[in-house]
Design a protein around this motif. Structure first.
Motif, PDB file in Angstrom:
ATOM      1  N   LEU A   1      20.283  71.405   9.122  1.00 52.08           N
ATOM      2  CA  LEU A   1      19.375  70.551   8.341  1.00 52.08           C
ATOM      3  C   LEU A   1      18.203  70.022   9.173  1.00 52.08           C
ATOM      4  CD1 LEU A   1      22.027  68.506   6.323  1.00 52.08           C
ATOM      5  CD2 LEU A   1      20.467  70.222   5.399  1.00 52.08           C
ATOM      6  N   ALA A   2      18.125  70.467  10.447  1.00 55.73           N
ATOM      7  CA  ALA A   2      17.167  69.868  11.394  1.00 55.73           C
ATOM      8  C   ALA A   2      15.740  69.764  10.853  1.00 55.73           C
ATOM      9  CB  ALA A   2      17.177  70.633  12.710  1.00 55.73           C
ATOM     10  N   PHE A   3      15.237  70.829  10.273  1.00 55.25           N
ATOM     11  CA  PHE A   3      13.845  70.811   9.790  1.00 55.25           C
ATOM     12  C   PHE A   3      13.766  70.499   8.298  1.00 55.25           C
ATOM     13  CE2 PHE A   3      13.180  74.177  13.259  1.00 55.25           C
ATOM     14  CZ  PHE A   3      12.928  73.202  14.201  1.00 55.25           C
ATOM     15  N   ASP A   4      14.823  69.922   7.758  1.00 56.33           N
ATOM     16  CA  ASP A   4      14.855  69.582   6.345  1.00 56.33           C
ATOM     17  C   ASP A   4      14.472  70.783   5.465  1.00 56.33           C
ATOM     18  OD1 ASP A   4      15.339  67.846   4.316  1.00 56.33           O
ATOM     19  OD2 ASP A   4      13.347  66.947   4.319  1.00 56.33           O
ATOM     20  N   PRO A   5      15.174  71.894   5.643  1.00 59.52           N
ATOM     21  CA  PRO A   5      14.804  73.103   4.902  1.00 59.52           C
ATOM     22  C   PRO A   5      15.103  72.960   3.406  1.00 59.52           C
ATOM     23  CG  PRO A   5      16.900  73.437   5.987  1.00 59.52           C
ATOM     24  CD  PRO A   5      16.397  72.093   6.439  1.00 59.52           C
ATOM     25  N   GLU A   6      14.319  73.656   2.604  1.00 54.64           N
ATOM     26  CA  GLU A   6      14.540  73.655   1.149  1.00 54.64           C
ATOM     27  C   GLU A   6      15.786  74.475   0.799  1.00 54.64           C
ATOM     28  OE1 GLU A   6      12.326  72.892  -1.733  1.00 54.64           O
ATOM     29  OE2 GLU A   6      11.670  71.376  -0.292  1.00 54.64           O
ATOM     30  N   ILE A   7      16.032  75.469   1.650  1.00 50.83           N
ATOM     31  CA  ILE A   7      17.091  76.437   1.366  1.00 50.83           C
ATOM     32  C   ILE A   7      18.122  76.402   2.488  1.00 50.83           C
ATOM     33  CG2 ILE A   7      17.583  78.915   1.086  1.00 50.83           C
ATOM     34  CD1 ILE A   7      14.639  79.193   0.135  1.00 50.83           C
ATOM     35  N   ILE A   8      19.392  76.449   2.101  1.00 47.83           N
ATOM     36  CA  ILE A   8      20.446  76.485   3.121  1.00 47.83           C
ATOM     37  C   ILE A   8      21.415  77.619   2.839  1.00 47.83           C
ATOM     38  CG2 ILE A   8      22.188  75.154   4.360  1.00 47.83           C
ATOM     39  CD1 ILE A   8      21.080  72.701   3.218  1.00 47.83           C
ATOM     40  N   LEU A   9      21.706  78.373   3.854  1.00 45.61           N
ATOM     41  CA  LEU A   9      22.721  79.417   3.792  1.00 45.61           C
ATOM     42  C   LEU A   9      23.939  78.903   4.535  1.00 45.61           C
ATOM     43  CD1 LEU A   9      20.409  82.382   4.913  1.00 45.61           C
ATOM     44  CD2 LEU A   9      20.894  81.637   2.561  1.00 45.61           C
ATOM     45  N   MET A  10      25.095  78.975   3.902  1.00 45.73           N
ATOM     46  CA  MET A  10      26.309  78.473   4.561  1.00 45.73           C
ATOM     47  C   MET A  10      27.393  79.538   4.502  1.00 45.73           C
ATOM     48  SD  MET A  10      26.370  74.664   2.848  1.00 45.73           S
ATOM     49  CE  MET A  10      26.811  73.602   4.204  1.00 45.73           C
ATOM     50  N   ASP A  11      27.840  79.977   5.669  1.00 41.02           N
ATOM     51  CA  ASP A  11      28.845  81.043   5.709  1.00 41.02           C
ATOM     52  C   ASP A  11      30.218  80.450   6.004  1.00 41.02           C
ATOM     53  OD1 ASP A  11      30.136  83.439   5.786  1.00 41.02           O
ATOM     54  OD2 ASP A  11      28.695  84.415   7.128  1.00 41.02           O
ATOM     55  N   GLU A  12      31.012  80.317   4.972  1.00 45.00           N
ATOM     56  CA  GLU A  12      32.348  79.709   5.077  1.00 45.00           C
ATOM     57  C   GLU A  12      32.322  78.399   5.866  1.00 45.00           C
ATOM     58  OE1 GLU A  12      35.682  82.071   5.193  1.00 45.00           O
ATOM     59  OE2 GLU A  12      34.648  83.958   4.785  1.00 45.00           O
ATOM     60  N   PRO A  13      31.483  77.443   5.411  1.00 44.92           N
ATOM     61  CA  PRO A  13      31.346  76.207   6.191  1.00 44.92           C
ATOM     62  C   PRO A  13      32.618  75.363   6.214  1.00 44.92           C
ATOM     63  CG  PRO A  13      30.270  75.980   4.058  1.00 44.92           C
ATOM     64  CD  PRO A  13      30.672  77.420   4.190  1.00 44.92           C
TER      65      PRO A  13
END
Ligand SMILES: Nc1ncnc2c1ncn2[C@@H]1O[C@H](COP(=O)(O)OP(=O)(O)OP(=O)(O)O)[C@@H](O)[C@H]1O
Ligand SMILES: [Mg+2]
Length: 229
Positions: free
Chosen positions: A137-149
């Motif tokens: 989340l460091a750069f406050d992205p609009e999109i996040i991909l999460m691989d088996e978080p």
């Protein structure tokens, strides 16, 4: 060998889509095609009306948070080192990075005073997952991909992180593509679910679609066997 074939998916802004499927079904491959860690041999990935193959790769990855399968924390770096890594690589000032790291740790419920200076090996599995979410989340992205978080966590920690995920979701409204092999998790977190099997998209829809309108015997079996567990 074809890892993924014929995936056709449009994700709306602010939506959470869960990719589910057995091991080797192409989930990680699908995720990595979004930020161009893998280039598709045919087909196109479009982000914000633009093909990712035309995008500047650094800018693209900066705009998309990525929570790597199994956390991917650097073991020789402290928690704050890991969370602030991308900011440092961008050449942020020390103080600016430290401020952002503190904000991010607060956001994922790891009080900086207690956790910033610990090494990843001094954290529980759930805390490590939180650190990798903070980093993404460091750069406050609009999109996040999460691989088996939330993979490989005990049920209590998992439930707690699910709750936090849903809180973050309603607070931050990120567009999220989340990989899991746990159908209950996909049902709980996803606005829609995509079932992959052997590189093919088997069914895409809401919880109700999967429960009430399974498109094949395979889907019915998959749902039945997973929810039985
Ligand atoms: N770098 C690679 N080179 C060749 N084949 C690969 C590579 N990475 C993955 N594959 C193959 O592509 C297929 C899809 O892999 P992928 O990692 O996308 O599966 P997955 O659904 O994420 O599985 P898991 O739940 O085990 O993480 C698998 O058959 C895998 O063996
Ligand atoms: Mg995977």
């Amino acid at each position: 060998m074809v890892a993924l074939n014929g995936l056709d998916l449009k994700i709306e802004k602010g939506e959470t889509v869960c990719l589910i499927g057995t091991s080797g079904s192409g989930k990680t491959t699908a995720l990595k095609m979004v930020n161009r860690l893998i280039e598709p041999t045919t087909g196109e990935v479009v982000v914000d009306s633009r093909s990712v193959s035309d995008a500047d790769i650094v800018a693209l990855r900066r705009s998309i948070g990525y929570v790597i399968q199994r956390g991917g924390l650097f073991p020789h770096m402290t928690v704050s080192g890991n969370v602030g890594l991308l900011c440092r690589l961008e050449g942020w000032e020390k103080e600016e990075t430290a401020k952002r790291v503190n904000e991010l740790l607060e956001l994922v419920d790891l009080p900086p005073k207690e956790f910033a200076d610990r090494m990843p090996s001094e954290l529980s599995g759930g805390q490590q997952q939180r650190v990798s979410i903070a980093r993404a989340l460091a750069f406050d992205p609009e999109i996040i991909l999460m691989d088996e978080p939330f993979g490989a966590l005990d049920p209590i920690t998992k439930t707690e992180l699910h709750k936090e995920f849903l809180e973050l979701k309603s607070e931050l409204h990120k567009t999220t593509l989340l990989v899991t092999h746990d159908l209950a998790e996909a049902f709980k977190l996803g606005d829609r679910i995509v079932l992959l099997h052997k590189g093919k998209q088997i069914q895409t829809g809401t919880v109700e679609d999967f429960l009430e309108r399974p498109e094949s015997d395979f889907v019915q079996h998959f749902v039945g066997s997973q929810l039985d567990q």
